[in-house]
Design an enzyme around this catalytic site. Structure first.
Site, PDB file in Angstrom:
ATOM      1  N   ILE A  23       0.831  -1.203   0.000  1.00 30.23           N
ATOM      2  CA  ILE A  23       0.000   0.000   0.000  1.00 30.23           C
ATOM      3  C   ILE A  23       0.863   1.249   0.000  1.00 30.23           C
ATOM      4  O   ILE A  23       0.612   2.209  -0.738  1.00 30.23           O
ATOM      5  CB  ILE A  23      -0.969  -0.017   1.196  1.00 30.23           C
ATOM      6  CG1 ILE A  23      -1.977  -1.163   1.042  1.00 30.23           C
ATOM      7  CG2 ILE A  23      -1.709   1.317   1.323  1.00 30.23           C
ATOM      8  CD1 ILE A  23      -2.908  -1.355   2.235  1.00 30.23           C
ATOM      9  N   ASP A  67      13.438   2.476  11.615  1.00 26.85           N
ATOM     10  CA  ASP A  67      12.493   1.630  12.337  1.00 26.85           C
ATOM     11  C   ASP A  67      11.577   2.507  13.185  1.00 26.85           C
ATOM     12  O   ASP A  67      12.060   3.335  13.973  1.00 26.85           O
ATOM     13  CB  ASP A  67      13.299   0.673  13.231  1.00 26.85           C
ATOM     14  CG  ASP A  67      12.457  -0.447  13.832  1.00 26.85           C
ATOM     15  OD1 ASP A  67      11.248  -0.234  14.067  1.00 26.85           O
ATOM     16  OD2 ASP A  67      13.016  -1.533  14.073  1.00 26.85           O
ATOM     17  N   SER A 132     -10.140  -4.258   9.111  1.00 27.33           N
ATOM     18  CA  SER A 132     -11.470  -4.833   9.359  1.00 27.33           C
ATOM     19  C   SER A 132     -11.427  -5.898  10.449  1.00 27.33           C
ATOM     20  O   SER A 132     -12.469  -6.283  10.986  1.00 27.33           O
ATOM     21  CB  SER A 132     -12.026  -5.444   8.074  1.00 27.33           C
ATOM     22  OG  SER A 132     -11.176  -6.475   7.594  1.00 27.33           O
ATOM     23  N   TYR A 155      -3.077  -9.342  16.196  1.00 26.09           N
ATOM     24  CA  TYR A 155      -3.086  -8.327  15.136  1.00 26.09           C
ATOM     25  C   TYR A 155      -4.304  -7.415  15.283  1.00 26.09           C
ATOM     26  O   TYR A 155      -4.191  -6.179  15.233  1.00 26.09           O
ATOM     27  CB  TYR A 155      -3.093  -8.998  13.764  1.00 26.09           C
ATOM     28  CG  TYR A 155      -3.265  -8.032  12.610  1.00 26.09           C
ATOM     29  CD1 TYR A 155      -2.214  -7.220  12.209  1.00 26.09           C
ATOM     30  CD2 TYR A 155      -4.475  -7.927  11.933  1.00 26.09           C
ATOM     31  CE1 TYR A 155      -2.358  -6.322  11.162  1.00 26.09           C
ATOM     32  CE2 TYR A 155      -4.632  -7.030  10.891  1.00 26.09           C
ATOM     33  CZ  TYR A 155      -3.570  -6.236  10.509  1.00 26.09           C
ATOM     34  OH  TYR A 155      -3.729  -5.339   9.475  1.00 26.09           O
ATOM     35  N   LYS A 159      -4.588  -3.189  16.146  1.00 26.31           N
ATOM     36  CA  LYS A 159      -5.304  -2.193  15.344  1.00 26.31           C
ATOM     37  C   LYS A 159      -6.378  -1.485  16.172  1.00 26.31           C
ATOM     38  O   LYS A 159      -6.597  -0.274  16.030  1.00 26.31           O
ATOM     39  CB  LYS A 159      -5.913  -2.858  14.104  1.00 26.31           C
ATOM     40  CG  LYS A 159      -4.869  -3.353  13.111  1.00 26.31           C
ATOM     41  CD  LYS A 159      -3.954  -2.235  12.640  1.00 26.31           C
ATOM     42  CE  LYS A 159      -2.987  -2.695  11.577  1.00 26.31           C
ATOM     43  NZ  LYS A 159      -2.118  -1.587  11.095  1.00 26.31           N
ATOM     44  N   ARG A 223     -15.395 -12.114   1.529  1.00 23.85           N
ATOM     45  CA  ARG A 223     -14.614 -10.930   1.868  1.00 23.85           C
ATOM     46  C   ARG A 223     -15.034  -9.759   0.992  1.00 23.85           C
ATOM     47  O   ARG A 223     -15.488  -9.938  -0.145  1.00 23.85           O
ATOM     48  CB  ARG A 223     -13.113 -11.199   1.664  1.00 23.85           C
ATOM     49  CG  ARG A 223     -12.517 -12.278   2.546  1.00 23.85           C
ATOM     50  CD  ARG A 223     -12.410 -11.836   3.984  1.00 23.85           C
ATOM     51  NE  ARG A 223     -11.775 -12.834   4.844  1.00 23.85           N
ATOM     52  CZ  ARG A 223     -12.428 -13.745   5.543  1.00 23.85           C
ATOM     53  NH1 ARG A 223     -13.749 -13.810   5.464  1.00 23.85           N
ATOM     54  NH2 ARG A 223     -11.783 -14.595   6.307  1.00 23.85           N
ATOM     55  N   ARG A 283      -8.099 -21.168   8.986  1.00 19.14           N
ATOM     56  CA  ARG A 283      -6.996 -20.492   9.661  1.00 19.14           C
ATOM     57  C   ARG A 283      -7.468 -19.943  11.010  1.00 19.14           C
ATOM     58  O   ARG A 283      -8.524 -19.319  11.088  1.00 19.14           O
ATOM     59  CB  ARG A 283      -6.460 -19.330   8.810  1.00 19.14           C
ATOM     60  CG  ARG A 283      -5.787 -19.753   7.534  1.00 19.14           C
ATOM     61  CD  ARG A 283      -4.878 -18.688   6.967  1.00 19.14           C
ATOM     62  NE  ARG A 283      -5.453 -17.343   7.002  1.00 19.14           N
ATOM     63  CZ  ARG A 283      -4.821 -16.262   6.548  1.00 19.14           C
ATOM     64  NH1 ARG A 283      -3.611 -16.380   6.040  1.00 19.14           N
ATOM     65  NH2 ARG A 283      -5.397 -15.080   6.600  1.00 19.14           N
TER      66      ARG A 283
END
Length: 324
Positions: A23, A67, A132, A155, A159, A223, A283
């Site tokens: 992105i 970093d 999302s 994760y 977010k 999705r 998953r």
């Protein structure tokens, strides 16, 4: 159409963190085409120099290797910047389940470093990547901001935490922050390699090599796949958004819904392949269905995505056939 009609002062300075990633590199390219100054900050842990090599001789482009876990690096990168597009993070739900401590360091502390650096350096707008995944196990479709469920992965937690800090920094410090809840972004430069690669480029690479991909689960998961140019538009519209919209998070998607098995057969048809996929286990940490309500982004950001899944996948297939 899309972001192409948006304009910024030609002396504007943009910092794109994670700018050598999928992105980020597309944002760098779009901004350079608009004639503004672009700084790309990346430690190259997941980003690739090949993504930004086409820009390295551009007079308005600077690459900074650094970093975001180092606050001094963040401050130097933000110095004199008007806008920060913060895309630097480690992605992948399954990898975060394996490596929660690293995700906390990069995605939470790194983002906090960037917000603090932006505040100290007087940045005008701080636009950051959310996901999302923050909707967790909330079952209702479409997904609407403010209706989140229990989180399913480290994760997703990183977010959600970024969004809380974004809201706090706007309310407490007056830094205009805008969270971009991306829904399954795809398109040019998305990495098809590795165990954690996104599904569309991974399928394309395997089909082009006449290999049978493995689909996790039964393929009936859905999705809201979102073409990269829609994401570029959302980020740039957030930079132009009023202060009244700051401190919020927004669904960034097309507002559609595609089943994984249907996408696989679509790709087979487009490439002239007749390869039966393998099916593997679900998953861990993945949600079954995802579909975005984008009315809040339309209303407060003026976001109006141009690229449907069909148009985006046509462009993506053409790019991967030429570049893989």
């Amino acid at each position: 159409m899309g972001y192409h009609q948006l304009t910024f002062d030609q002396d504007s300075v943009f910092l794109v963190t994670g700018g050598a990633g999928f992105i980020g590199s597309n944002l760098c390219e779009a901004l350079l085409e608009m004639g503004v100054t672009v700084r790309c900050l990346d430690d190259l842990s997941t980003g690739k120099l090949e993504n930004v090599r086409p820009f390295e001789d551009h007079p308005c482009y600077t690459f900074i290797k650094g970093d975001i876990r180092d606050l001094s690096v963040c401050e130097r990168a933000c110095e004199g910047a008007d806008y920060v597009l913060h895309q630097a993070a480690w992605g992948s739900v399954p990898r975060s389940i394996e490596m929660p401590l690293l995700y906390e360091e990069i995605n939470i502390r790194g983002t906090l470093n960037m917000m603090e650096a932006a505040r100290r350096q007087g940045v005008r707008k701080f636009v950051y990547a959310s996901s999302s995944s923050v909707y967790g196990d909330h079952p209702v479709l479409p997904k609407v901001e403010g209706q989140e469920g229990g989180l399913l992965s480290p994760y997703a937690l990183t977010k959600r935490t970024n969004e809380e800090y974004g809201q706090l920094y706007t309310r407490l410090y007056g830094l205009d922050t805008y969270g971009m809840r991306y829904f399954n972004v795809f398109g040019r430069r998305q990495d098809p390699d590795g165990a954690y690669a996104a599904v569309i480029p991974k399928f394309l690479r395997q089909l082009l090599n006449d290999e049978a991909p493995t689909i996790n689960g039964d393929g009936r998961q859905s999705r809201d796949f979102t073409y990269i140019d829609n994401v570029i538009e959302a980020n740039l519209r957030a930079c132009l958004a009023p202060h009244e919209a700051a401190g919020e998070a927004f669904n960034i998607a097309y507002g559609g819904r595609e089943y994984l098995i249907d996408i696989y057969h679509h790709l087979c048809g487009a490439l002239g392949k007749t390869i039966e996929p393998h099916f593997g286990p679900d998953r861990p940490g993945d949600i079954k269905h995802s579909n975005a309500d984008i009315s809040k982004a339309r209303r407060l950001l003026g976001y109006d995505p141009d690229y449907s899944f069909e148009e985006g996948i046509r462009l993506a297939i053409a790019w991967y056939k030429e570049n893989l």
